[in-house]
Design a protein around this motif. Structure first.
Motif, PDB file in Angstrom:
ATOM      1  N   LEU A   1     -18.763 -29.909   7.750  1.00 53.28           N
ATOM      2  CA  LEU A   1     -18.474 -29.597   6.424  1.00 53.28           C
ATOM      3  C   LEU A   1     -19.631 -29.892   5.711  1.00 53.28           C
ATOM      4  O   LEU A   1     -20.540 -30.571   5.783  1.00 53.28           O
ATOM      5  CB  LEU A   1     -17.420 -30.720   5.971  1.00 53.28           C
ATOM      6  N   PHE A   2     -19.662 -28.814   4.590  1.00 48.52           N
ATOM      7  CA  PHE A   2     -21.213 -28.832   3.676  1.00 48.52           C
ATOM      8  C   PHE A   2     -20.750 -28.859   2.265  1.00 48.52           C
ATOM      9  O   PHE A   2     -19.659 -28.559   1.671  1.00 48.52           O
ATOM     10  CB  PHE A   2     -21.694 -27.465   3.884  1.00 48.52           C
ATOM     11  N   LEU A   3     -21.602 -29.559   1.603  1.00 46.92           N
ATOM     12  CA  LEU A   3     -21.505 -29.498   0.116  1.00 46.92           C
ATOM     13  C   LEU A   3     -22.848 -29.082  -0.558  1.00 46.92           C
ATOM     14  O   LEU A   3     -23.745 -29.420   0.036  1.00 46.92           O
ATOM     15  CB  LEU A   3     -21.409 -31.102  -0.387  1.00 46.92           C
ATOM     16  N   ALA A   4     -22.611 -28.209  -1.476  1.00 50.09           N
ATOM     17  CA  ALA A   4     -23.772 -27.873  -2.401  1.00 50.09           C
ATOM     18  C   ALA A   4     -24.087 -28.459  -3.784  1.00 50.09           C
ATOM     19  O   ALA A   4     -22.960 -28.799  -4.338  1.00 50.09           O
ATOM     20  CB  ALA A   4     -23.600 -26.365  -2.469  1.00 50.09           C
ATOM     21  N   PHE A   5     -25.249 -29.149  -3.909  1.00 47.43           N
ATOM     22  CA  PHE A   5     -25.704 -29.556  -5.166  1.00 47.43           C
ATOM     23  C   PHE A   5     -26.889 -28.826  -5.999  1.00 47.43           C
ATOM     24  O   PHE A   5     -27.318 -28.224  -5.383  1.00 47.43           O
ATOM     25  CB  PHE A   5     -26.166 -30.992  -4.744  1.00 47.43           C
ATOM     26  N   LYS A   6     -26.509 -28.747  -7.231  1.00 49.44           N
ATOM     27  CA  LYS A   6     -27.748 -28.173  -8.217  1.00 49.44           C
ATOM     28  C   LYS A   6     -27.973 -29.044  -9.075  1.00 49.44           C
ATOM     29  O   LYS A   6     -26.925 -29.599  -9.956  1.00 49.44           O
ATOM     30  CB  LYS A   6     -26.788 -26.815  -8.653  1.00 49.44           C
ATOM     31  N   ASP A   7     -29.101 -29.513  -9.171  1.00 52.37           N
ATOM     32  CA  ASP A   7     -29.784 -30.499 -10.135  1.00 52.37           C
ATOM     33  C   ASP A   7     -29.085 -31.713 -10.080  1.00 52.37           C
ATOM     34  O   ASP A   7     -28.466 -32.487 -10.951  1.00 52.37           O
ATOM     35  CB  ASP A   7     -29.623 -29.957 -11.625  1.00 52.37           C
ATOM     36  N   GLY A   8     -28.577 -32.066  -8.552  1.00 56.66           N
ATOM     37  CA  GLY A   8     -27.800 -33.304  -8.504  1.00 56.66           C
ATOM     38  C   GLY A   8     -26.514 -33.232  -8.759  1.00 56.66           C
ATOM     39  O   GLY A   8     -25.708 -34.477  -8.167  1.00 56.66           O
ATOM     40  N   LYS A   9     -25.690 -32.445  -9.008  1.00 57.60           N
ATOM     41  CA  LYS A   9     -24.417 -32.124  -9.451  1.00 57.60           C
ATOM     42  C   LYS A   9     -23.573 -31.109  -8.328  1.00 57.60           C
ATOM     43  O   LYS A   9     -24.173 -30.379  -8.032  1.00 57.60           O
ATOM     44  CB  LYS A   9     -24.202 -31.806 -10.727  1.00 57.60           C
ATOM     45  N   PRO A  10     -22.591 -31.734  -7.867  1.00 55.88           N
ATOM     46  CA  PRO A  10     -21.750 -30.925  -6.750  1.00 55.88           C
ATOM     47  C   PRO A  10     -21.419 -29.472  -7.454  1.00 55.88           C
ATOM     48  O   PRO A  10     -20.601 -29.654  -8.512  1.00 55.88           O
ATOM     49  CB  PRO A  10     -20.793 -31.928  -6.306  1.00 55.88           C
ATOM     50  N   VAL A  11     -21.802 -28.422  -6.589  1.00 54.97           N
ATOM     51  CA  VAL A  11     -21.266 -27.230  -7.197  1.00 54.97           C
ATOM     52  C   VAL A  11     -20.549 -26.227  -6.407  1.00 54.97           C
ATOM     53  O   VAL A  11     -20.062 -25.224  -6.599  1.00 54.97           O
ATOM     54  CB  VAL A  11     -22.729 -26.443  -7.689  1.00 54.97           C
ATOM     55  N   GLY A  12     -20.420 -26.746  -4.906  1.00 56.01           N
ATOM     56  CA  GLY A  12     -19.807 -25.743  -4.080  1.00 56.01           C
ATOM     57  C   GLY A  12     -19.451 -26.540  -2.829  1.00 56.01           C
ATOM     58  O   GLY A  12     -20.081 -27.907  -2.334  1.00 56.01           O
ATOM     59  N   ARG A  13     -18.608 -26.145  -1.921  1.00 52.16           N
ATOM     60  CA  ARG A  13     -18.413 -26.494  -0.440  1.00 52.16           C
ATOM     61  C   ARG A  13     -17.969 -25.563   0.389  1.00 52.16           C
ATOM     62  O   ARG A  13     -17.574 -24.573  -0.064  1.00 52.16           O
ATOM     63  CB  ARG A  13     -17.448 -27.855  -0.870  1.00 52.16           C
ATOM     64  N   ILE A  14     -17.831 -25.863   1.611  1.00 48.97           N
ATOM     65  CA  ILE A  14     -17.439 -25.030   2.681  1.00 48.97           C
ATOM     66  C   ILE A  14     -17.438 -25.760   3.931  1.00 48.97           C
ATOM     67  O   ILE A  14     -18.129 -26.664   4.195  1.00 48.97           O
ATOM     68  CB  ILE A  14     -18.719 -23.589   2.911  1.00 48.97           C
TER      69      ILE A  14
END
Length: 375
Positions: free
Chosen positions: A57-70
């Protein structure tokens, strides 16, 4: 700055589960799934999928905030059956930013490629027997159980990462209050008189045995379908346990010929109606609302998830057995107050099945897309 991290801690697993509850908060048609079910789904100790698969599982962060997953997963049963080296992705949720989605797909692809995969296909969360596809048409109504819902821009994001459509899946809508077409009624009457034919309800007291019957017919009727994977013994046992609470036997039917199971028509009450306002929480008080709504027939719709006939029963008069089951399901739905129903999903290129469903007066109202990409 965009950062994609593998889910490797309890806090990240919690964030992976929680992300869509914030992301879809203002979508009037999204139904918050039960969190306890989501937790079990990604738990290798509780989901039998992992007995023959691995995933990350992966999580995407932008500027420290979660913005996506896959998720990225390898289903060994799929690759053994089709002699492929295909990995899959699922649980894709993402803000409308092609840089974020590209970063997620890059990490999922890298993980799969490092394990010898040559192609990535999806979304499937986790397998083809669970939630499949991205919604690409029909955004104006809530999903039925085990069907996807997402913003319209997902198709664009996935395409911008180099994926191409491999299949489209159709969801059909019908109203049980509408009369059955006369031609269908005549076919049903002819089939109904076949010697030794009995249509019975599933017995909830023998759910594991009943699910084995369903599995046997499923493995026969769906064996030639694109992407088909038979249920494992562990999946049968878990399915029996999970379905026992929500299944209404009056719309879960098995057709037998001289005592031999020949066909199934299994509908699931649309329990989304019972959990919509629970925000994914059954405890401490949501469980009482859920059970009350489920048992007191507060649910007014259902999803026909399985309808199939074993190959050896498709000749002669019994070739119309599917029509008889459609007619019987519609009659029962009307009596029970399941007014609006969905039949899903079917493959876009399964012309015979799609013609039969249209013949019964149903119409396509949602479409889902599955994509693939060479690695």
């Amino acid at each position: 700055m965009i950062q994609v991290v593998a889910v490797s801690s309890k806090s990240l697993r919690k964030e992976f589960i929680e992300f869509p509850y914030r992301f879809y908060k203002h979508d009037p048609h999204w139904i918050p799934p039960l969190k306890i079910e989501r937790k079990e789904m990604i738990d290798p100790k509780k989901n039998p999928f992992f007995q023959n698969a691995e995933a990350c599982l992966f999580l995407a962060f932008k500027d420290g905030k979660p913005v996506g997953r896959i998720s990225a997963q390898i289903n060994r049963l799929h690759n053994e059956r089709y002699a492929e080296k295909t990995g899959h992705f699922g649980f894709f949720d993402c803000v409308d930013d092609p840089l974020v989605s590209a970063a997620l797909f890059e990490e999922a692809s890298r993980w799969l490629k490092s394990r010898g995969m040559e192609k990535i296909c999806g979304p499937m969360s986790f397998s083809i027997n669970e939630e499949v596809g991205v919604l690409v048409d029909g955004f104006d109504s809530p999903p039925f159980p085990f069907m996807a819902h997402n913003p319209p821009y997902y198709d664009r994001l996935i395409g911008s990462s180099g994926f191409v459509k491999v299949k489209e899946l159709l969801a059909w809508r019908y109203d049980s209050r509408c009369e059955v077409p006369e031609a269908a009624r005549r076919i049903a009457e002819a089939v109904c008189g076949h010697p030794g034919l009995v249509i019975r309800e599933m017995n909830l007291k023998r759910m594991e045995d009943e699910i084995r019957i369903v599995s046997d017919i499923f493995n026969s009727a769906w064996s030639k379908n694109w992407g088909f994977i038979p249920w494992t013994e562990a999946e049968i046992k878990k399915g029996a346990k999970d379905l026992k609470m929500i299944l209404d036997p009056k719309i879960a039917l098995i057709a037998e010929v001289n005592g031999i199971p020949a066909a199934i028509s299994i509908a699931i009450p649309n329990y989304h109606e019972a959990i919509r306002d629970l925000n994914g929480r059954l405890f401490p008080f949501g469980i009482f609302k859920f059970l009350y709504r489920l048992k007191r027939r507060k649910i007014k719709s259902a999803r026909v998830a399985l309808l199939g006939i074993k190959k050896e029963f498709r000749a002669g008069v019994l070739g119309g057995l599917a029509v008889l089951l459609y007619v019987e399901m519609r009659r029962r739905s009307r009596e029970l107050g399941y007014w609006n129903s969905e039949l899903s999903w079917t493959l876009e290129d399964n012309e015979k099945i799609n013609h039969g469903i249209g013949f019964m007066g149903a119409e396509v109202y949602k479409k889902y897309r599955v994509y693939e990409k060479e690695l």
